[in-house]
Structure formats: structure tokens, C-alpha cells
Design a protein around this motif. Structure first.
Motif, PDB file in Angstrom:
ATOM      1  N   GLN A  14      44.507  35.906  37.634  1.00 51.03           N
ATOM      2  CA  GLN A  14      45.840  35.627  38.165  1.00 51.03           C
ATOM      3  C   GLN A  14      46.021  34.120  38.325  1.00 51.03           C
ATOM      4  O   GLN A  14      47.066  33.580  38.043  1.00 51.03           O
ATOM      5  N   GLU A  15      44.946  33.445  38.751  1.00 49.28           N
ATOM      6  CA  GLU A  15      45.012  31.991  38.931  1.00 49.28           C
ATOM      7  C   GLU A  15      45.060  31.260  37.607  1.00 49.28           C
ATOM      8  O   GLU A  15      45.773  30.275  37.452  1.00 49.28           O
ATOM      9  N   GLU A  16      44.260  31.739  36.649  1.00 47.97           N
ATOM     10  CA  GLU A  16      44.182  31.063  35.351  1.00 47.97           C
ATOM     11  C   GLU A  16      43.954  32.104  34.265  1.00 47.97           C
ATOM     12  O   GLU A  16      42.879  32.689  34.167  1.00 47.97           O
ATOM     13  N   SER A  17      44.978  32.352  33.463  1.00 48.58           N
ATOM     14  CA  SER A  17      44.888  33.386  32.443  1.00 48.58           C
ATOM     15  C   SER A  17      44.195  32.869  31.191  1.00 48.58           C
ATOM     16  O   SER A  17      43.828  31.700  31.088  1.00 48.58           O
ATOM     17  N   ASP A  18      43.999  33.781  30.238  1.00 48.60           N
ATOM     18  CA  ASP A  18      43.421  33.458  28.937  1.00 48.60           C
ATOM     19  C   ASP A  18      41.988  32.934  29.068  1.00 48.60           C
ATOM     20  O   ASP A  18      41.670  31.844  28.611  1.00 48.60           O
ATOM     21  N   GLN A  19      41.147  33.738  29.714  1.00 49.05           N
ATOM     22  CA  GLN A  19      39.749  33.364  29.931  1.00 49.05           C
ATOM     23  C   GLN A  19      38.829  34.280  29.124  1.00 49.05           C
ATOM     24  O   GLN A  19      39.072  35.485  29.041  1.00 49.05           O
ATOM     25  N   CYS A  20      37.767  33.715  28.557  1.00 46.28           N
ATOM     26  CA  CYS A  20      36.802  34.539  27.841  1.00 46.28           C
ATOM     27  C   CYS A  20      35.695  34.979  28.807  1.00 46.28           C
ATOM     28  O   CYS A  20      35.564  34.459  29.917  1.00 46.28           O
ATOM     29  N   CYS A  21      34.910  35.926  28.360  1.00 45.15           N
ATOM     30  CA  CYS A  21      33.875  36.533  29.191  1.00 45.15           C
ATOM     31  C   CYS A  21      32.892  35.490  29.732  1.00 45.15           C
ATOM     32  O   CYS A  21      32.525  35.526  30.907  1.00 45.15           O
ATOM     33  N   SER A  22      32.469  34.556  28.894  1.00 45.20           N
ATOM     34  CA  SER A  22      31.468  33.575  29.342  1.00 45.20           C
ATOM     35  C   SER A  22      32.024  32.656  30.439  1.00 45.20           C
ATOM     36  O   SER A  22      31.318  32.310  31.386  1.00 45.20           O
ATOM     37  N   VAL A  23      33.290  32.276  30.346  1.00 47.46           N
ATOM     38  CA  VAL A  23      33.910  31.427  31.377  1.00 47.46           C
ATOM     39  C   VAL A  23      34.015  32.210  32.684  1.00 47.46           C
ATOM     40  O   VAL A  23      33.689  31.691  33.753  1.00 47.46           O
ATOM     41  N   LEU A  24      34.451  33.465  32.593  1.00 46.31           N
ATOM     42  CA  LEU A  24      34.522  34.300  33.796  1.00 46.31           C
ATOM     43  C   LEU A  24      33.133  34.484  34.398  1.00 46.31           C
ATOM     44  O   LEU A  24      32.969  34.454  35.614  1.00 46.31           O
ATOM     45  N   GLY A  25      32.136  34.663  33.546  1.00 48.12           N
ATOM     46  CA  GLY A  25      30.753  34.805  34.017  1.00 48.12           C
ATOM     47  C   GLY A  25      30.284  33.582  34.774  1.00 48.12           C
ATOM     48  O   GLY A  25      29.614  33.693  35.812  1.00 48.12           O
ATOM     49  N   ASP A  26      30.643  32.395  34.280  1.00 44.73           N
ATOM     50  CA  ASP A  26      30.278  31.145  34.972  1.00 44.73           C
ATOM     51  C   ASP A  26      30.933  31.083  36.352  1.00 44.73           C
ATOM     52  O   ASP A  26      30.324  30.627  37.311  1.00 44.73           O
ATOM     53  N   LYS A  27      32.172  31.540  36.434  1.00 43.06           N
ATOM     54  CA  LYS A  27      32.886  31.487  37.709  1.00 43.06           C
ATOM     55  C   LYS A  27      32.361  32.523  38.700  1.00 43.06           C
ATOM     56  O   LYS A  27      32.370  32.286  39.903  1.00 43.06           O
ATOM     57  N   LEU A  28      31.922  33.673  38.197  1.00 34.66           N
ATOM     58  CA  LEU A  28      31.421  34.731  39.077  1.00 34.66           C
ATOM     59  C   LEU A  28      29.943  34.552  39.434  1.00 34.66           C
ATOM     60  O   LEU A  28      29.465  35.152  40.382  1.00 34.66           O
ATOM     61  N   LYS A  29      29.228  33.783  38.636  1.00 31.58           N
ATOM     62  CA  LYS A  29      27.831  33.409  38.843  1.00 31.58           C
ATOM     63  C   LYS A  29      26.827  34.567  38.850  1.00 31.58           C
ATOM     64  O   LYS A  29      25.936  34.583  38.048  1.00 31.58           O
ATOM     65  N   SER A  30      26.933  35.534  39.732  1.00 28.91           N
ATOM     66  CA  SER A  30      25.872  36.525  39.888  1.00 28.91           C
ATOM     67  C   SER A  30      26.081  37.801  39.065  1.00 28.91           C
ATOM     68  O   SER A  30      25.416  38.794  39.301  1.00 28.91           O
ATOM     69  N   VAL A  31      26.987  37.778  38.092  1.00 29.81           N
ATOM     70  CA  VAL A  31      27.261  38.963  37.289  1.00 29.81           C
ATOM     71  C   VAL A  31      26.748  38.753  35.867  1.00 29.81           C
ATOM     72  O   VAL A  31      27.091  37.766  35.220  1.00 29.81           O
ATOM     73  N   ALA A  32      25.906  39.679  35.398  1.00 27.44           N
ATOM     74  CA  ALA A  32      25.388  39.603  34.028  1.00 27.44           C
ATOM     75  C   ALA A  32      26.539  39.773  33.037  1.00 27.44           C
ATOM     76  O   ALA A  32      27.503  40.502  33.317  1.00 27.44           O
ATOM     77  N   ILE A  33      26.443  39.123  31.902  1.00 26.70           N
ATOM     78  CA  ILE A  33      27.506  39.181  30.898  1.00 26.70           C
ATOM     79  C   ILE A  33      27.754  40.619  30.445  1.00 26.70           C
ATOM     80  O   ILE A  33      28.902  41.032  30.269  1.00 26.70           O
ATOM     81  N   SER A  34      26.689  41.409  30.290  1.00 24.51           N
ATOM     82  CA  SER A  34      26.874  42.803  29.861  1.00 24.51           C
ATOM     83  C   SER A  34      27.651  43.597  30.911  1.00 24.51           C
ATOM     84  O   SER A  34      28.513  44.408  30.580  1.00 24.51           O
ATOM     85  N   THR A  35      27.362  43.354  32.173  1.00 26.92           N
ATOM     86  CA  THR A  35      28.076  44.023  33.269  1.00 26.92           C
ATOM     87  C   THR A  35      29.522  43.550  33.303  1.00 26.92           C
ATOM     88  O   THR A  35      30.446  44.347  33.473  1.00 26.92           O
ATOM     89  N   LEU A  36      29.717  42.264  33.115  1.00 29.13           N
ATOM     90  CA  LEU A  36      31.065  41.695  33.103  1.00 29.13           C
ATOM     91  C   LEU A  36      31.889  42.295  31.963  1.00 29.13           C
ATOM     92  O   LEU A  36      33.053  42.649  32.151  1.00 29.13           O
TER      93      LEU A  36
END
Length: 92
Positions: free
Chosen positions: A30-52
Motif C-alpha cells: 500500500q505504501e509502495e506498489s510494484d515490488q518484487c519478491c526479493s525487495v519485499l523479503g529485504d523489507k520483511l527480513k525474517s521471512v524466507a523467500i519460498s515462504t514469501l
């Protein structure tokens, strides 16, 4: 959309947002659209990419996210129309 289909989509959206990580993902998008999985993973920190990826798939299937593919990356955005209809909290 008929009432039954509308109710089914509402249930999918609420189920998707009922998991804390998915709610965080929705708020990030909602804050910043058009994000890929790896960028979201960096922001969430503790979530594995497969889980994300699993979370993103669930959210997309609920209609809450839109996506576009560019090369090997998939970019996700919050579907503002669906969010406004079922989860206006996300748009505050």
C-alpha cells in the motif's frame, strides 16, 4: 458480481489478511506498489523467500494483489479497488 461471488471473494480476502505476514505485505504494498519478491523479503527480513512466494500467491489468488512479469521477476501491487471494497483499513 453477484452476492454469492462477492461473499466468496470477501472470505478469500479476509483469510489472506488473517495471517500477520500477509497483512504486513499488504501494508508494504500500500505504501509502495510494484515490488518484487526479493525487495519485499529485504523489507520483511525474517521471512524466507519460498515462504514469501507462498504468501504472495495466496494474496494474488484472493484478488488482493495484481502482478506483472518482467523477465524472471514478478512485481506485485495492491489492488486498490479490492482493498477499498473489502479491507479499507489498508488504505489509511
Amino acid at each position: 458480481m453477484n452476492e454469492q461471488a462477492d461473499m466468496q471473494q470477501a472470505v478469500k480476502v479476509y483469510k489472506a489478511l488473517g495471517e500477520p505476514t500477509r497483512l504486513k505485505i499488504a501494508l508494504l504494498l500500500q505504501e509502495e506498489s510494484d515490488q518484487c519478491c526479493s525487495v519485499l523479503g529485504d523489507k520483511l527480513k525474517s521471512v524466507a523467500i519460498s515462504t514469501l512466494s507462498h504468501h504472495l500467491k495466496q494474496m494474488a489468488e484472493s484478488g488482493l494483489l495484481t502482478s506483472r512479469k518482467e523477465g524472471t521477476f514478478i512485481y506485485y501491487s495492491l489492488d486498490r479497488e479490492v482493498a477499498e471494497k473489502y479491507a479499507s483499513y489498508l488504505l489509511k
